[in-house]
Design a protein around this motif. Structure first.
Motif, short mmCIF file in Angstrom:
data_model
loop_
_atom_site.label_atom_id
_atom_site.label_comp_id
_atom_site.label_asym_id
_atom_site.label_seq_id
_atom_site.Cartn_x
_atom_site.Cartn_y
_atom_site.Cartn_z
N GLY A 1 9.93 14.43 -9.02
CA GLY A 1 9.90 15.55 -8.08
C GLY A 1 11.26 15.84 -7.50
O GLY A 1 11.67 17.01 -7.37
N SER B 1 8.68 20.47 -1.68
CA SER B 1 7.91 19.37 -2.27
C SER B 1 6.43 19.70 -2.29
O SER B 1 5.72 19.39 -3.26
CB SER B 1 8.16 18.08 -1.49
N ASP C 1 -0.97 19.27 -8.85
CA ASP C 1 -2.39 18.96 -8.62
C ASP C 1 -3.30 19.89 -9.40
O ASP C 1 -4.43 19.51 -9.75
CB ASP C 1 -2.70 19.03 -7.13
N ALA D 1 4.00 19.92 -5.50
CA ALA D 1 2.81 19.06 -5.54
C ALA D 1 1.55 19.88 -5.79
O ALA D 1 0.65 19.45 -6.53
CB ALA D 1 2.70 18.28 -4.23
#
Length: 305
Positions: free
Chosen positions: A30, A44, A52, A48
């Motif tokens: 990341g 971030s 997901d 994410a």
């Protein structure tokens, strides 16, 4: 052009998933992704959320663990938000379309394919949406500022044979340009030199060494203090014709880079000002079709001035 392994994410509304190659081996995947220019503006949490939902994949199509250690050179694919773009208010005309080849007449200011801030306003994305064909791929490129004949393969199996024509210099290319009338020049003239261009540098440059750029230039017509020129490149270096014309003392009208950088002209299209296009036209291509064997010639319907 080198063919890459197909992206693990499908096109979304005519646009390819973004490919990021990790440059750093420090921190997490990341962290390395967020350091890449393609991820500028993402947080971030943004990254994410994409991971997901299965929108951050490696080259094998596996979901990426953003918390895993970064590995330099690892390619990652994801969908980025599309940039806000100035609409290019000119039509992309189709000159020819069959099961293997699509040929268009590209307008000035429209990039060939997505790069940087130009994604939707590109010939490739417009054509994919118009023809509903995600397999379309350019077999050569024209500068964003250059108008004229541009070729696309219509299916993956056709791409390499058409690309090879350009690699083997089996495509006869004819350009037209409007520029000042050169005092003391005798035409036709053939320019031979060595051109190099570094990634990230706006301009190409001349260097000593073995020649890699050859162009023949003819004067077709004159009107007042301007000339219409036929340009016949034997090679295909970046900005070759623009640099050769400038080197003869007859820079192409509307050129924001040669002989000098004119930032206000270069930036004008991104602010909706299309009043001063580069007067360079990819007028015609001619070749023996590698799949059908037929002799092909495609001519632009656009004019200069």
């Amino acid at each position: 052009m080198r063919n890459r392994r197909p992206a693990p994410l499908p096109l979304r509304d005519g646009v390819d998933a973004t490919r990021v190659v990790l440059r750093s081996g420090e921190g997490t995947v990341g962290d390395a992704m967020l350091a890449a220019p393609a991820c500028a503006g993402l947080t971030s949490a943004d990254l994410a959320a994409r991971a997901d939902s299965g929108q951050v994949l490696d080259v094998s199509g596996e979901r990426v663990d953003l918390s895993a250690p970064a590995t330099p050179g690892r390619p990652i694919y994801f969908y980025r938000d599309l940039p806000t773009e100035t609409e290019i208010p000119f039509e992309l005309d189709i000159l020819h379309a069959d099961d293997d080849l699509v040929v268009v007449d590209k307008p000035h200011f429209l990039a060939t394919m997505p790069r940087g801030a130009h994604v939707v306003q590109t010939a490739l994305v417009r054509l994919r949406r118009r023809l509903d064909n995600p397999a379309l791929s350019p077999v050569h490129r024209l500068d964003r500022l250059t108008a004229g004949v541009l070729m696309f393969s219509a299916r993956p199996q056709a791409r390499a044979p058409y690309q090879q024509l350009f690699a083997d210099r089996l495509v006869s290319k004819e350009y037209r340009a409007r520029a000042p009338i050169g005092d003391g020049l005798e035409f036709p003239v053939t320019v031979r030199n060595r051109i190099m261009k570094d990634a990230g540098d706006l301009r190409a440059r001349l260097e000593p060494g073995p020649e890699n750029a050859i162009s023949t230039i003819e004067l077709l017509d004159t009107s007042a203090d301007r000339g219409i020129y036929r340009l016949l490149p034997q090679t295909g270096r970046t900005h070759q014709l623009r640099l050769h014309m400038s080197g003869l003392g007859i820079p192409i009208d509307g050129d924001p880079l040669y002989p000098h950088v004119r930032p206000e002209v270069a930036a004008a299209p991104d602010h909706g000002d299309f009043s001063d296009p580069l007067q360079l036209l990819a007028y015609a291509v001619e070749f023996d079709d590698p799949l059908s064997g037929a002799r092909r010639r495609f001519v632009s319907g656009r004019s200069l001035g």
